[in-house]
Enzyme design. Sequence first.
Site, short mmCIF file in Angstrom:
data_model
loop_
_atom_site.label_atom_id
_atom_site.label_comp_id
_atom_site.label_asym_id
_atom_site.label_seq_id
_atom_site.Cartn_x
_atom_site.Cartn_y
_atom_site.Cartn_z
CB CYS A 1 -0.99 -0.04 1.16
SG CYS A 1 -2.42 1.04 0.89
CG HIS B 1 -4.28 -3.73 2.65
ND1 HIS B 1 -3.78 -3.34 3.87
CD2 HIS B 1 -4.42 -2.60 1.92
CE1 HIS B 1 -3.63 -2.02 3.89
NE2 HIS B 1 -4.02 -1.56 2.71
CD GLU C 1 -2.97 -6.52 5.34
OE1 GLU C 1 -3.73 -5.55 5.47
OE2 GLU C 1 -2.19 -6.64 4.36
#
Length: 371
Positions: free
Chosen positions: A264, A348, A350
Amino acid sequence: MKRAVLALADGTTFEGRAFGASGETVGEVVFNTSMTGYQEILTDPSYVGQIVTMAYPEMGNVGANPGDQESLKPHAVGMVVRNASEAHSNWRAQETLDAYLKRHGIVGIQGIDTRRLVRHVRTHGAQMGVVSTEGHSASALVERARTAHGMEGLDLATGISTVEPYFFTEPSPSLLGEAPRPAPEPRFDVVAYDFGLKRSMLHFLVDVGCRVKVVPASTSAEAILAERPHGIFLANGPGDPAAVKGADKAVAALLGKVPIFGICLGHQILARALGGRTYKMKFGHRGANQPVKDLSTSKVEITSQNHGFAVDDASVKGRAVVSHINLNDGTVEGLVVPDARAFSVQYHPEASPGPHDARYLFDRFAKLMAG
């Protein structure tokens, strides 16, 4: 129930009902298309200075609990929903969404036409706004929104970064009553730049065998190299990547010396370290259903995203390879710098909240460090 007003800088206003804390808050009004995961969203440091509109109409039905925090507290400055559930039904919940927002002083508004608001932001762009429960006139609130400073040019990452370095060694938590999973034997020493990172990122680094040292956003390249790390992680964060003081120069000095993985804001800073440019998007990508194409495999991943800036693909030509693109608008979603053993993604991996399609990227980082 107390009246609340949302006023946008372009003069558009919405009247609804207050929930959460009473008061007045100013921020950039953005929208997120996730159906759930509102607590992870609120506590994502990337939302510093933003009023989050949830596109899905029902929010609050799973309550709030400490385990779903991505940081110590919410960082969004306001919340907009169609309907905030007064009751919650989840075995992990410890309080309602309303109580959670009150406890943290976050002003919310419910009962407005969020579909209309999302369409308005999509058409006219993200903009500054005010949510108020104080009974001020709509015209006064619009004027306050108009005079508020936008996101461009703001270094929010340095302000939210950790002040002191610290070590993180916790693996991903177990859910559904499972026995705690043991942390794997650390194989790699990783230094993580904290530009506003999420806790889940650190968990997944530990899961692939990393011993993580988190350092402030202002840490110099010399101090990083003195740690003799196996790898460097560039975290997510809020604000304008062009405004993060010294970050691009530090990363430029690290390129080619040690493997680098950016996510990001970290992805954008890596691009700027290569001499690339970044720009403010019309309304950004925020949600858990963004389709991204891996150009090396033609495989499509459904991804979780939260960003309002993007990398100019022409500006990195000859410096990096664009590895992923967004299938909705063609924007850059990933970069690879083979000669420097560096790669990054705009989305992202995660998740938290969101799909798990891209978690393999943490394994890719480990393999890169293993040589």
